[in-house]
Scaffold this motif. Sequence first.
Motif, PDB file in Angstrom:
ATOM      1  N   THR A  80       0.831  -1.207   0.000  1.00 33.52           N
ATOM      2  CA  THR A  80       0.000   0.000   0.000  1.00 33.52           C
ATOM      3  C   THR A  80       0.860   1.249   0.000  1.00 33.52           C
ATOM      4  N   ILE A  81       1.877   1.276   0.854  1.00 35.59           N
ATOM      5  CA  ILE A  81       2.716   2.474   0.938  1.00 35.59           C
ATOM      6  C   ILE A  81       3.417   2.750  -0.393  1.00 35.59           C
ATOM      7  N   PHE A  82       4.008   1.717  -0.971  1.00 29.39           N
ATOM      8  CA  PHE A  82       4.720   1.947  -2.236  1.00 29.39           C
ATOM      9  C   PHE A  82       3.738   2.251  -3.365  1.00 29.39           C
ATOM     10  N   GLY A  83       2.555   1.655  -3.320  1.00 30.44           N
ATOM     11  CA  GLY A  83       1.548   1.979  -4.317  1.00 30.44           C
ATOM     12  C   GLY A  83       1.114   3.426  -4.233  1.00 30.44           C
ATOM     13  N   VAL A  84       0.921   3.915  -3.006  1.00 33.28           N
ATOM     14  CA  VAL A  84       0.528   5.313  -2.816  1.00 33.28           C
ATOM     15  C   VAL A  84       1.630   6.248  -3.282  1.00 33.28           C
ATOM     16  N   LEU A  85       2.878   5.952  -2.892  1.00 32.04           N
ATOM     17  CA  LEU A  85       3.976   6.841  -3.251  1.00 32.04           C
ATOM     18  C   LEU A  85       4.247   6.856  -4.754  1.00 32.04           C
ATOM     19  N   GLN A  86       3.936   5.770  -5.431  1.00 33.47           N
ATOM     20  CA  GLN A  86       4.094   5.746  -6.878  1.00 33.47           C
ATOM     21  C   GLN A  86       3.060   6.624  -7.581  1.00 33.47           C
ATOM     22  N   MET A  87       1.896   6.792  -6.954  1.00 37.35           N
ATOM     23  CA  MET A  87       0.796   7.490  -7.617  1.00 37.35           C
ATOM     24  C   MET A  87       0.606   8.931  -7.154  1.00 37.35           C
ATOM     25  N   THR A  88       1.029   9.267  -5.935  1.00 39.34           N
ATOM     26  CA  THR A  88       0.731  10.593  -5.410  1.00 39.34           C
ATOM     27  C   THR A  88       1.596  11.664  -6.075  1.00 39.34           C
ATOM     28  N   VAL A  89       1.040  12.838  -6.215  1.00 38.95           N
ATOM     29  CA  VAL A  89       1.794  13.980  -6.721  1.00 38.95           C
ATOM     30  C   VAL A  89       2.051  14.989  -5.603  1.00 38.95           C
ATOM     31  N   LEU A  90       1.686  14.634  -4.380  1.00 38.63           N
ATOM     32  CA  LEU A  90       1.864  15.537  -3.254  1.00 38.63           C
ATOM     33  C   LEU A  90       3.330  15.591  -2.836  1.00 38.63           C
TER      34      LEU A  90
END
Length: 562
Positions: free
Chosen positions: A91-101
């Motif tokens: 989940t963490i790596f998936g979020v970091l791959q997609m977020t632009v924040l």
Amino acid sequence: MNFQALSTCVVLLFTCIHGNKEHLRRAYDPDSWKNNVSCDVCKIIVGQLATAVEQQAPSKTLIELSNFFCTHFKIEDARVCKAIINQYKDTIFGVLQMTVLSPDDVCAQVINETCGSPFNPNTTWNITLSSVPKPPVMPPAIPKPGLPTIRILQLTDMHLDLEYKYNSSADCHEPLCCRVNDGPPEAGHKGAGYWGDYRHCDLAPRTFYSMMEYLESIKNKFDMIYFTGDIPAHNIWNQTRVDQLARIRVFQSALERYLPDKPVYFAAGNHESSPCNIYAPPFVTGNLSQDWLYGAFAEVWTKWMPMDTIDTILRGGFYSVSPLPGLRIISINSNLGTTDNWWLLVNNTDPAGQLQWLADELQEAENNNEKVHILMHHPTASAGVKPWNLNFFKIVNRYESIIQGHFNGHSHDDFFTVFYDEVNFTRPISTGFVAGSGTTYSNLNPGFRIYTIDGNYTGSSWAILDFDNYVADISELTAKTTPVWVKEYSAKADYNMGSLYPSDWSDLIYRMRDDDSLFQKFDKYRYKLAANGPCKGSCKTSSLCSLKTAQTGHPDLCKDLQ
């Protein structure tokens, strides 16, 4: 890339941001963990992780080093370290791959908005309310004596631990104890109780079934059931999807066995998912999607509801149903609005279109002269993404005349919250009823609540007229005794309330401010008769303030409580 530094950041992220966040004592604040993580630490962690993802660091090396540092520095024991990292890594790596924040923006959402740029309400997203004007607000009319009523049982936060073990260690130095693998208690320590334990231990199966047997014996005292979430135990470091689905079906089977004739209406809890708190919105597909859980919800929940609820359950774990003429029950998935749901770091714009759907459902209910009960796991102040909160409050304000109550759980203790109007935050418009948990976690007695509701008859208001709380005191129980389930208190009688409308609950806050004996009575009931010590001074002020902040962020809400 410094993998040792990076692995330490991973450990900090897992243990600090997603460690055991449930309450340990009084004045439970579901976000209190965030006070222990500074903005600077958060930004370093996020920045390092984002760099690792960008540079495609080997996940195996990262996980191995993270496990080493987690155990070496005794952040958690070896089995918790290994499992929690494995649980959340995708989940963490998936979020970091997609977020632009940026790291600042991520930490502003996860920790505190002061970590980044101040929140600007002009840049947020907004749902569209109907063009139909808000009807004039009329003062509520207390139903005449003798009119029909229905009664609703609320169960919440069962946290049933199928691995609870009598006389195991209740001081195991892990987030959840009293379990099969915890071994015997340390020398000089008392082992887990036969019927449960006030320490970091969840609901023992024998106590759960004692509750169900008692509910079966008083089934003539309620007509239907609201369950506001959280079936699995707090062992969030080693739960699988298979585990979660099995716990859901154990609970379903118990309801069908003991209360087969009672319709049940559910809301999604943060612990139903695996990983805990993570509810992927529809833009997340493949193995990380939420389809596995929503499919189970649709299968289980529709045993008590019509099939036309399936579409929105599969879309986002929410639904609307009208079980009786004039009453509409709307179940909201509040996990789609919390800062603990990291997928919202990618996009928090009305996940699954749920709040727009809510506004449309409420308009339809208003058109049909229906009254509404809203089921939602988190009390509103705990659904922490700011734009989500603001839009939810805007909807509640518009439809205050038909919303007759919010039924919440999550906090484990027993309290209420008052919504105030959006003009000057002084006129009470709605009430959140937060029932106490089934679990003992932590320092609480197990309990449940039964509401008396105006209805079912033509023109009924479906307002909450009263409620009774029930508990079983486990403090003196032994293997040779059994729980005694008793009525703890009645809201109207014990708080000396003429009715249970929002203005009455707001008035109670100020009466408790001025009458300390009344407040201490409330505080005793808040923790379901478990000994928590006196609440004075700033503890009392904070407790009263929490009752006024169903909507967060208004600076003047609690100024008059000193």
